[in-house]
Structure formats: structure tokens, C-alpha cells
Design an enzyme around this catalytic site. Structure first.
Site, mmCIF file in Angstrom:
data_model
loop_
_atom_site.group_PDB
_atom_site.id
_atom_site.type_symbol
_atom_site.label_atom_id
_atom_site.label_comp_id
_atom_site.label_asym_id
_atom_site.label_seq_id
_atom_site.Cartn_x
_atom_site.Cartn_y
_atom_site.Cartn_z
ATOM 1 N N THR A 27 21.294 -9.313 -15.674
ATOM 2 C CA THR A 27 21.149 -10.029 -16.812
ATOM 3 C C THR A 27 19.814 -10.743 -16.544
ATOM 4 O OG1 THR A 27 22.164 -12.135 -15.941
ATOM 5 C CG2 THR A 27 23.635 -10.934 -16.743
ATOM 6 N N ALA A 60 21.900 -12.800 -11.231
ATOM 7 C CA ALA A 60 21.855 -13.808 -12.087
ATOM 8 C C ALA A 60 20.178 -14.682 -11.827
ATOM 9 C CB ALA A 60 22.742 -14.997 -11.658
ATOM 10 N N VAL A 86 20.690 -13.223 -6.334
ATOM 11 C CA VAL A 86 19.899 -14.412 -6.962
ATOM 12 C C VAL A 86 18.575 -13.521 -7.461
ATOM 13 C CG1 VAL A 86 18.321 -16.378 -6.540
ATOM 14 C CG2 VAL A 86 20.719 -16.082 -5.569
ATOM 15 N N LYS A 87 18.427 -13.691 -8.714
ATOM 16 C CA LYS A 87 17.103 -12.770 -9.141
ATOM 17 C C LYS A 87 15.743 -13.805 -9.449
ATOM 18 C CE LYS A 87 16.655 -9.636 -13.026
ATOM 19 N NZ LYS A 87 17.122 -9.153 -14.341
ATOM 20 N N ILE A 88 14.752 -13.420 -8.994
ATOM 21 C CA ILE A 88 13.754 -14.432 -8.743
ATOM 22 C C ILE A 88 12.359 -13.462 -9.218
ATOM 23 C CG2 ILE A 88 12.044 -15.431 -6.872
ATOM 24 C CD1 ILE A 88 14.757 -15.623 -5.300
#
Ligand code: G3P
Length: 220
Positions: A27, A60, A86-88
Site C-alpha cells: 500500500t 505499511a 515498514v515501508k520507508i
């Protein structure tokens, strides 16, 4: 090759999951906004709803752009569910945050990758996944698929374990080309994944089989 669906739409996630071919979900803030999910509590609940549908990694994305904020947000997201990744974003603070989460054993997805140099940094920082945006490069007359080729070569040269998650995949040929190169994962809209089903000879062949069967039954 793993198949992720690139959406925050629960119906589409369920449909892909029902096909039995789904390995995860990605997402981003734009996709969450498209579904009308607003406010921290609702956003968190939505990630949990996705995790209930799919037994696989769910990316996310953090909204913060500074290191401290990314760490604070990412820790909260990771606490939500064991499948949260964890999307960074690929920035200087983002690279530092990737290292922080990697050292803690928390999975990460480094997003907004548009060059081999950025891909190299993501691997050096220990990202679990990194997301080169194929379609957005094509949009500006650059070759998105060629970037996947370059990253595959670089990662194989050094045995980097970071997985190439081809993103901004818009159609079936992007998926096939990524598979030919050996991308570890593609994330695509449901329409692109469903497009792989289609072949006119399958349709006409099936129609013929059914017609022949019906004829033989009528005789017998
Ligand atoms: O996974 C990244 C993706 O959501 C971006 O896709 O089509 O907006 O370039 P697109």
C-alpha cells in the site's frame, strides 16, 4: 516469483487471495487515500483488516520524513502485526531508518527507487525489499524494465539478500518481463494480475471442448 497486490481495496485483496496466488500486499498513502481511509486509528485498523485476509507480508508506509518520526511510526506499525513490513522512502533519513529496523529484525520495504545507486544504498542499509517504480520511469520516457535488469546484476554480483520488489507495474507485460529478469517480487493492480489469465486460444479451445462434449452426450 512472489505476487503482491498493490492496493488498499479489501474486495480486490480478497479476490486475489481467493485465486490462491497471493503472497502479500503493498500500500502507499495515495492508495489508502483512494479508499477514503483517514485518521491514524482508521489507517491502523485497515492494515489489520488486510492482515486478516492475507497470510503474507503487508507493506505499511510511514508518513514522516525525518529519522525520528520514521522510527516512531515504523515501530508502531510493526507492533500491529507480525506480517507488517515498514515501508520507508529512499532518502538520507530513510536509509538511516532502514538500518535501524534491519538491526532490530523488523522487515522493511524501501520505496521510490528510480536508480541503481539508490538500489545499492537500500541493500547496504539491509532493506528486506526495495521497490523500483517501473511504470513511473516509463512515464517519463525512461526504461523501467532496464532498471530491474541493472539492479538484478548488481545484487547478484555481491549476493545482496535484499529482494527486488518491482512496483508501479501497470500491465501483464511488465510482469512477464520482470519474471524473465528474475525480480523476486512484483506488486501489481488486480487488473494486471488477472490479465495473465487471458488468451483467445484458451477461450476458443474451451468452447470447442464443451461443444464436442455436449454433442457426444446428445448422441449417446
Ligand atoms: O507500488 C507503487 C505503486 O503504487 C505506484 O504505482 O501506478 O502509481 O506508478 P503507480
Amino acid at each position: 516469483m512472489k505476487f503482491f497486490i498493490d492496493t488498499a481495496n479489501l474486495d480486490q485483496i480478497r479476490e486475489a487471495q481467493d485465486m490462491g496466488i497471493l503472497d502479500g500486499v503493498t500500500t502507499n498513502p495515495s492508495l489508502m487515500a483512494k479508499e477514503g481511509i483517514t485518521g491514524e486509528a482508521n489507517i491502523r485498523k485497515h492494515y489489520l483488516d488486510i492482515c486478516k485476509i492475507v497470510d503474507g507480508d503487508v507493506s505499511a508506509e510511514v508518513i514522516s520524513t525525518d529519522y525520528e518520526g520514521m522510527v516512531r511510526e515504523g515501530d508502531l506499525l510493526a507492533d500491529l502485526h507480525e506480517n507488517i513490513v515498514v515501508k520507508i522512502p529512499m532518502t538520507k533519513d530513510g536509509v538511516k531508518a532502514l538500518r535501524y529496523f534491519s538491526d532490530k529484525g523488523i522487515k522493511t520495504n524501501c520505496t521510490l527507487i528510480f536508480s541503481p545507486g539508490q538500489a545499492l544504498l537500500a541493500a547496504k542499509a539491509g532493506a528486506t525489499y526495495m521497490s523500483p517504480f517501473v511504470g513511473r520511469l516509463d512515464d517519463i520516457s525512461s526504461d523501467g524494465i532496464e532498471l530491474i535488469n541493472q539492479i538484478r546484476l548488481i545484487y547478484d554480483n555481491y549476493g545482496y539478500q535484499t529482494q527486488i520488489l518491482a512496483a508501479s507495474v501497470r500491465h501483464t507485460m511488465h510482469i512477464i518481463q520482470c519474471a524473465e529478469i528474475g525480480a523476486d517480487v512484483i506488486t501489481a493492480p488486480l487488473s494486471a494480475i488477472a490479465g495473465l489469465l487471458k488468451h483467445p486460444l484458451t477461450d476458443s479451445g474451451l468452447a470447442q471442448f464443451l461443444a464436442d462434449h455436449a454433442k457426444s452426450q446428445a448422441k449417446g
